[in-house]
Design a protein around this motif. Structure first.
Motif, mmCIF file in Angstrom:
data_model
loop_
_atom_site.group_PDB
_atom_site.id
_atom_site.type_symbol
_atom_site.label_atom_id
_atom_site.label_comp_id
_atom_site.label_asym_id
_atom_site.label_seq_id
_atom_site.Cartn_x
_atom_site.Cartn_y
_atom_site.Cartn_z
ATOM 1 N N THR A 53 0.843 -1.198 0.000
ATOM 2 C CA THR A 53 0.000 0.000 0.000
ATOM 3 C C THR A 53 0.877 1.247 0.000
ATOM 4 O OG1 THR A 53 -0.081 0.203 2.406
ATOM 5 C CG2 THR A 53 -1.769 -1.193 1.358
ATOM 6 N N LEU A 54 0.261 2.358 -0.309
ATOM 7 C CA LEU A 54 0.978 3.632 -0.266
ATOM 8 C C LEU A 54 1.539 3.875 1.130
ATOM 9 C CD1 LEU A 54 1.752 6.309 -1.693
ATOM 10 C CD2 LEU A 54 -0.441 7.201 -0.927
ATOM 11 N N GLY A 55 0.734 3.594 2.158
ATOM 12 C CA GLY A 55 1.180 3.767 3.543
ATOM 13 C C GLY A 55 2.358 2.883 3.885
ATOM 14 N N GLU A 56 2.328 1.634 3.455
ATOM 15 C CA GLU A 56 3.450 0.719 3.704
ATOM 16 C C GLU A 56 4.722 1.215 3.030
ATOM 17 O OE1 GLU A 56 0.940 -3.469 4.118
ATOM 18 O OE2 GLU A 56 1.630 -2.823 2.139
ATOM 19 N N GLN A 57 4.569 1.755 1.830
ATOM 20 C CA GLN A 57 5.727 2.278 1.112
ATOM 21 C C GLN A 57 6.304 3.512 1.814
ATOM 22 O OE1 GLN A 57 5.278 2.377 -3.341
ATOM 23 N NE2 GLN A 57 3.213 1.689 -2.799
ATOM 24 N N ILE A 58 5.431 4.403 2.271
ATOM 25 C CA ILE A 58 5.887 5.596 2.984
ATOM 26 C C ILE A 58 6.607 5.187 4.267
ATOM 27 C CG2 ILE A 58 5.072 7.594 4.321
ATOM 28 C CD1 ILE A 58 2.993 8.029 2.039
ATOM 29 N N LYS A 59 6.028 4.268 5.002
ATOM 30 C CA LYS A 59 6.641 3.782 6.242
ATOM 31 C C LYS A 59 8.016 3.167 5.957
ATOM 32 C CE LYS A 59 5.340 0.855 10.161
ATOM 33 N NZ LYS A 59 4.242 -0.011 10.647
ATOM 34 N N TYR A 60 8.108 2.373 4.914
ATOM 35 C CA TYR A 60 9.369 1.723 4.537
ATOM 36 C C TYR A 60 10.455 2.766 4.259
ATOM 37 C CZ TYR A 60 12.745 -0.741 1.596
ATOM 38 O OH TYR A 60 13.903 -1.234 1.056
ATOM 39 N N ILE B 29 7.716 5.620 -5.395
ATOM 40 C CA ILE B 29 6.367 5.255 -4.955
ATOM 41 C C ILE B 29 5.571 4.652 -6.108
ATOM 42 C CG2 ILE B 29 4.135 6.268 -4.278
ATOM 43 C CD1 ILE B 29 5.929 5.933 -1.913
ATOM 44 N N VAL B 30 4.886 3.553 -5.817
ATOM 45 C CA VAL B 30 3.999 2.908 -6.780
ATOM 46 C C VAL B 30 2.578 3.030 -6.228
ATOM 47 C CG1 VAL B 30 3.377 0.723 -7.878
ATOM 48 C CG2 VAL B 30 5.791 1.266 -7.452
ATOM 49 N N ILE B 31 1.746 3.724 -6.966
ATOM 50 C CA ILE B 31 0.354 3.875 -6.524
ATOM 51 C C ILE B 31 -0.448 2.761 -7.166
ATOM 52 C CG2 ILE B 31 -1.681 5.362 -6.503
ATOM 53 C CD1 ILE B 31 0.245 7.738 -6.392
#
Length: 161
Positions: free
Chosen positions: A36-43, A95-97
């Protein structure tokens, strides 16, 4: 003079305790094309060793908002905040949406709604009835006065298919 040599000289003269604080070590779960976008941001935030509180202070948002973005399904997103986070972390090219709703919100939803209505010869009232909502809501979406929720997007998606 090296710090360690300085401490060596002073250790007998000073009665002190030295405490060394270190940065937190996070478990950084891997991400993939389905993250998810959130998981990517957190990573990427953790990879950069940036705390949620520090990022939020810099962006002027509440830590709870970032925590919600990173760890939960978002029913309503703050597109400007997400863009600011992505820019601050310098991850625009990473980022991959892969979420239809977020992609829709990122790509001029008001134009998409207007185009859909025109293509299908629908008045605002017609679309409002199809979506079981008020015409004023359709007008607000088209005039960028409010943002569509995920639930409303799902209703629109059904109408568009």
């Amino acid at each position: 003079m090296a710090i360690s040599k300085l401490f060596e000289k002073l250790k007998d003269k000073l009665d002190t305790e030295i405490i060394i604080h270190t940065s937190p070590t996070w478990k950084i779960p891997q991400i993939n094309e389905h993250s998810t976008l959130g998981e990517q941001i957190k990573y990427y935030r953790r990879l950069a060793n940036i705390k949620q509180t520090d990022l939020c202070l810099k962006l002027g948002c509440d830590r709870g908002v970032l925590d919600h973005l990173e760890n939960r399904d978002m029913k309503l997103i703050n597109i400007n905040l997400i863009k600011d986070i992505i820019k601050e972390l310098n991850i625009e090219d990473k980022i991959v949406i892969n979420d239809d709703y977020i992609s829709f919100i990122f790509n001029n939803p008001s134009k998409a709604i207007i185009d859909f209505r025109k293509k299908n010869n629908l008045k605002r009232i017609d679309l409002a009835r199809m979506m079981k909502t008020d015409i004023s809501v359709i007008k607000k979406w088209e005039n960028r006065k409010c943002q569509m929720t995920r639930a409303s997007y799902n209703k629109l998606k059904k109408c568009m298919s």
